[in-house]
Enzyme design. Structure first.
Site, PDB file in Angstrom:
ATOM      1  N   SER A  92      -3.138  -0.455  15.360  1.00 39.13           N
ATOM      2  CA  SER A  92      -3.780   0.774  15.814  1.00 39.13           C
ATOM      3  C   SER A  92      -4.216   0.587  17.250  1.00 39.13           C
ATOM      4  CB  SER A  92      -5.003   1.080  14.941  1.00 39.13           C
ATOM      5  OG  SER A  92      -5.802   2.098  15.516  1.00 39.13           O
TER       6      SER A  92
ATOM      7  N   GLY B 105       0.809  -1.219   0.000  1.00 41.49           N
ATOM      8  CA  GLY B 105       0.000   0.000   0.000  1.00 41.49           C
ATOM      9  C   GLY B 105       0.836   1.259   0.000  1.00 41.49           C
ATOM     10  N   ALA B 106       1.942   1.244  -0.758  1.00 42.84           N
ATOM     11  CA  ALA B 106       2.889   2.363  -0.719  1.00 42.84           C
ATOM     12  C   ALA B 106       2.539   3.495  -1.664  1.00 42.84           C
ATOM     13  CB  ALA B 106       4.297   1.847  -1.043  1.00 42.84           C
ATOM     14  N   ASN B 107       1.403   3.440  -2.317  1.00 48.53           N
ATOM     15  CA  ASN B 107       1.084   4.462  -3.313  1.00 48.53           C
ATOM     16  C   ASN B 107       0.531   5.750  -2.697  1.00 48.53           C
ATOM     17  OD1 ASN B 107      -1.190   2.439  -3.008  1.00 48.53           O
ATOM     18  ND2 ASN B 107      -2.296   4.137  -3.957  1.00 48.53           N
TER      19      ASN B 107
ATOM     20  N   TYR C  58     -13.165  -2.771  11.836  1.00 46.83           N
ATOM     21  CA  TYR C  58     -11.813  -2.239  11.728  1.00 46.83           C
ATOM     22  C   TYR C  58     -11.018  -2.530  13.000  1.00 46.83           C
ATOM     23  CZ  TYR C  58      -7.975   1.084  11.168  1.00 46.83           C
ATOM     24  OH  TYR C  58      -6.728   1.655  11.071  1.00 46.83           O
TER      25      TYR C  58
ATOM     26  N   GLY D  83      -0.576   7.973   1.387  1.00 50.63           N
ATOM     27  CA  GLY D  83      -0.693   8.012   2.835  1.00 50.63           C
ATOM     28  C   GLY D  83       0.564   7.621   3.586  1.00 50.63           C
ATOM     29  N   ILE D  84       0.374   6.884   4.674  1.00 51.86           N
ATOM     30  CA  ILE D  84       1.487   6.477   5.533  1.00 51.86           C
ATOM     31  C   ILE D  84       2.445   5.577   4.772  1.00 51.86           C
ATOM     32  CG2 ILE D  84       2.092   5.237   7.648  1.00 51.86           C
ATOM     33  CD1 ILE D  84      -0.796   6.024   8.636  1.00 51.86           C
ATOM     34  N   GLY D  85       1.911   4.723   3.903  1.00 58.89           N
ATOM     35  CA  GLY D  85       2.771   3.834   3.126  1.00 58.89           C
ATOM     36  C   GLY D  85       3.729   4.590   2.232  1.00 58.89           C
TER      37      GLY D  85
END
Length: 281
Positions: A131, A14-16, A157, A18-20
């Site tokens: 989280s 998920g590096a595309n 979640y 946000g945090i990633g």
């Protein structure tokens, strides 16, 4: 002083965005080759092209076990860091390609399968993004797939994040028992304004995001600490301030439920059954 990761390979799911993306950019700046493992390769390429350093984009959909197996089958190189960053939170009940409830199936089962399939290649650490929402999570083994339980986004979640912490703990126990030097660590990024809220943020949440949330670069700090700092296996990192929701990085505590070793073992066994993937060392 930043660590020197020259010659090391790091996978960030998920590096595309946000945090990633913030994590990937920082680690590329440390000299590592960073693999953007993303569902949408077009978005991944745009993010990688905007990241100075040695980057690569590979397709990976954590909501599809077939995609996870293809990614792992195609992998050949040593992995210094595997950062399980990708995650979802959806307002309505949705299912993955394999029929799992989407949050649990993506955030936990997808990361579980990917980690175990890649584990023979990992030389350094496995970092799982969790989280403090884990404190509100409950693992219902009678209905892991939400077939009978009324769906609630926040509960789904939180349960997936509890699963992330339990997974990291049980992974560390198994690594130690196998005589492996690989560390398993969990990280809580705090309250961060990312696109995970795009589909579900109401007026109050949008106001809180504007007034209280930190940016992804600050949210990445606990992740980077977990990945490169002097921390023990089975540790949990998070922000230093505002009830561990903003700023800096330090070791933090977790709920009693997240410390339940028998619960962690039971979840691991159930995850092996659901995914068909087992501990590979």
């Amino acid at each position: 002083m930043n660590p020197d990761l020259t010659g090391k390979t790091v996978i960030v799911t998920g590096a595309n965005s946000g945090i990633g993306l913030a994590t990937a950019k920082a680690i590329a700046g440390y000299g590592a080759r960073v693999v953007f493992a993303v569902r949408d390769t077009a978005k991944g390429r745009r993010a990688a092209e905007a990241t100075p350093g040695d980057t690569e984009v590979r397709q990976l959909d954590l909501a599809d076990l077939a995609s996870i197996r293809r990614f792992a089958t195609d992998w050949r190189d040593p992995i210094h860091l595997l950062i399980n960053n990708a995650g979802v939170s959806v307002p309505e009940l949705e299912r993955t390609a394999d029929g799992f409830e989407r949050a649990f199936g993506t955030n936990h089962l997808g990361a579980f399968a990917l980690t175990n399939l890649l584990l023979p290649h990992v030389t350094g650490r496995v970092v799982s993004l969790a989280s403090q929402a884990e404190r509100m999570g409950r693992i219902n083994f009678d209905d892991l797939n939400w077939e009978h339980t009324p769906y609630k986004q926040s509960r789904a979640y939180a349960t997936s994040k509890l699963a992330n912490v339990l997974f990291s703990s049980e992974l560390q126990r198994r690594l130690k028992a196998a005589g492996s030097s690989v560390l398993a660590v969990a990280a809580h990024p705090g309250f961060v304004a990312t696109n995970i809220y795009d589909r579900s943020a109401g007026l109050v949440t949008r106001l809180m995001l504007r007034l209280l949330a930190q940016d992804p670069e600050h949210g990445a700090l606990p992740v980077l600490y977990a990945a490169t700092g002097d921390v023990p296996g089975d540790s949990f990192t998070g922000p230093e301030h505002w009830m561990h929701m903003r700023g800096g990085a330090e070791l933090i505590g977790r709920s009693e439920t997240a410390q339940d070793t028998e619960l962690a073992r039971r979840l691991w066994d159930a995850s092996e059954t659901l995914t068909g993937v087992s501990f590979s060392l």
